[in-house]
Design an enzyme around this catalytic site. Structure first.
Site, mmCIF file in Angstrom:
data_model
loop_
_atom_site.group_PDB
_atom_site.id
_atom_site.type_symbol
_atom_site.label_atom_id
_atom_site.label_comp_id
_atom_site.label_asym_id
_atom_site.label_seq_id
_atom_site.Cartn_x
_atom_site.Cartn_y
_atom_site.Cartn_z
ATOM 1 N N SER A 10 0.793 -1.236 0.000
ATOM 2 C CA SER A 10 0.000 0.000 0.000
ATOM 3 C C SER A 10 0.817 1.274 0.000
ATOM 4 C CB SER A 10 -0.956 0.016 1.200
ATOM 5 O OG SER A 10 -2.114 -0.721 0.913
ATOM 6 N N LYS A 66 0.400 3.888 -2.700
ATOM 7 C CA LYS A 66 -0.546 5.002 -2.673
ATOM 8 C C LYS A 66 0.149 6.359 -2.604
ATOM 9 C CE LYS A 66 -4.449 2.430 -0.676
ATOM 10 N NZ LYS A 66 -3.858 1.095 -0.469
ATOM 11 N N SER A 98 -6.086 4.118 3.907
ATOM 12 C CA SER A 98 -5.534 3.144 2.960
ATOM 13 C C SER A 98 -6.669 2.546 2.122
ATOM 14 C CB SER A 98 -4.743 2.040 3.673
ATOM 15 O OG SER A 98 -3.850 1.418 2.773
#
Length: 468
Positions: free
Chosen positions: A109, A112, A300
């Site tokens: 993640s 991102k 997230s």
């Protein structure tokens, strides 16, 4: 106002100060000269400088000192045999520690952060995503055209604060049609193309609640129940049709009439008749991208991330697909003057195991976003979780030995897949120097119970670092 205050606090910590009125006011759609509200109350004062910026004269750690502090922690068995790290000074850009720093690593993640920087660069912080309703080709047909807003709500009970709403759009349609009753609803999601699930996603992601089908029309991030809090949630298999059925109910149209299709091209109608095929019947707009980026990073949120990657694609005239978004993000990184050969992604969320990003590119992205030369990128920092305080770092720093110093000092995005653990962000040293870091591991032998404290010890060591 809350987001603006958060931005002031965080941006001050990286040496960028924005107060309203100013860029943030414009991006959030505020009018700097607005009058008191309708109730006659005095408007809230603009947020002030609540956190002093870093002292450029604060002593910078030496590379030898940082190496002495981090080498024993980077080599711990809990992180496995592949631990790639980059640490740099935010103000000067000097590299203070590098271990496999230019090597592409599965970021999970942490991807991102790249999605956030590229969408803010490509679209701008104030861009809003429209959801439109137009007259269909048949009498009484209403076509709802998804523009890619994942935060669209059905009504005021939606999941995302400040989201556009289908009930507002339905009210506009009824006004536009006058006495004509709608008879059917068609869903147009043709702005997106390609598969709805990402390449390189684990088999359980489409049904596990953290991911879902990526369609140009959805409500509440495709959640079946918008009252469920952050994290995994049951998602609609066909979010576009589910949204279309909700819209049909608001219009008083039988849900069995809902189908997929394409909006007719609008023609110039005599007298501007709203019944002409393609004529606009209403439009609602998403919150500005600066708010969507904030949600993506703080929660997230994987579906928001995929929507934002497609906005990069649309801005660069690429197909709004997984492939198009990946190509556009790569091109945007290159246009920002960064080494695009150190990023290869297959999605915008980091769910894909095919993604590769180097730690040094991540620290470069963070430094660029902190630069006063790029205030449009500063929205990256507003949603960064704070060690021991918020988001994915709320329960970290303090409970495991050697991590307490990171509480309140570390602001970072985390990433987790089976065998993959990562963290990238900012940390203030004991001497008041602001550093950026990225630690990526993709061959972790154990679970998060051992990997995450090991990562937290690395960043906490930076927080306590004099390291002269």
């Amino acid at each position: 106002m809350v987001l603006a205050a958060v931005l002031v606090l965080v941006l001050a910590s990286v040496g960028v100060f924005i107060a309203r009125p100013g860029p943030v006011a414009g991006w959030l759609g505020d009018d700097a000269g607005s009058a008191p509200n309708a109730a006659g109350a005095t408007a809230d004062p603009a947020p002030g400088d609540v956190l002093a910026g870093p002292d450029p004269n604060a002593p910078m750690p030496s590379p030898d000192g940082v190496r002495a502090a981090l080498d024993p922690l980077v080599g711990t068995a809990a992180l496995g045999p592949r631990v790639n790290v980059s640490v740099a000074d935010v103000i000067s850009g000097q590299t203070l520690f590098a271990k496999g720093a230019d090597n592409g690593t599965v970021p999970a993640s942490v991807t991102k952060l790249a999605t956030a920087v590229t969408v803010l660069a490509a679209r701008g912080p104030g861009h809003r995503i429209p959801t439109r309703a137009v007259a269909g080709a048949k009498p009484g047909e209403v076509v709802i055209v998804g523009g890619g807003d994942p935060t669209l709500a059905i009504d005021k009970k939606g999941y995302y604060t400040g989201a556009a709403r289908l009930d507002d759009l339905a009210a506009q349609v009824r006004t536009a049609l006058g006495g004509t009753a709608p008879t059917s609803v068609t869903v147009d999601g043709s702005v997106y193309s390609g598969p709805v699930y990402g390449p390189g996603w684990d088999d359980d992601i489409p049904t596990g609640g953290s991911g879902g089908a990526i369609t140009a029309l959805m409500t509440d991030g495709a959640r079946k129940d918008p009252s469920v809090g952050p994290g995994a949630a049951l998602r609609f298999t066909d979010p576009d049709l589910a949204a279309g059925r909700s819209f049909a109910r608001l219009l008083g149209v039988p849900t069995e009439t809902v189908k997929r299709g394409t909006a007719p091209v609008a023609a110039q109608a005599a007298g501007g008749a709203t019944s002409a095929p393609g004529a606009e019947l209403g439009v609602v707009q998403s919150p500005p991208l600066i708010r969507l980026v904030d949600v993506m990073i703080s929660e997230s949120d994987n579906l928001v991330a995929e929507a934002l990657a497609r906005q990069v694609a649309l801005a660069r005239n690429q197909p709004a697909s997984f492939d198009g978004g990946a190509a556009a993000m790569d091109a945007e990184v290159a246009e920002l003057g960064l080494p695009a050969d150190e990023i290869t992604v297959s999605d915008g969320s980091g769910l894909s195991r095919r993604n590769r990003i180097s730690p040094s590119l991540l620290t470069d992205l963070i430094r660029l976003a902190a630069s006063p030369d790029h205030p449009e990128l500063a929205g990256v920092f507003g949603g960064l979780p704070v060690g021991g305080w918020s988001g994915t770092l709320g329960e970290r720093y303090g409970t495991a030995a050697g991590t307490a110093a990171g509480a309140g000092s570390v602001r970072a995005k985390t990433g987790t897949l089976t065998g993959v653990h990562s963290i990238a962000g900012l940390v203030t040293t004991a001497d008041g120097r602001l550093l950026t870091f990225a630690v990526l591991t993709d061959k972790v032998p154990g679970g998060k119970e051992t990997a995450q404290p090991a990562l937290d010890r690395i960043t906490s060591a930076l927080a306590t670092c004099g390291c002269g």
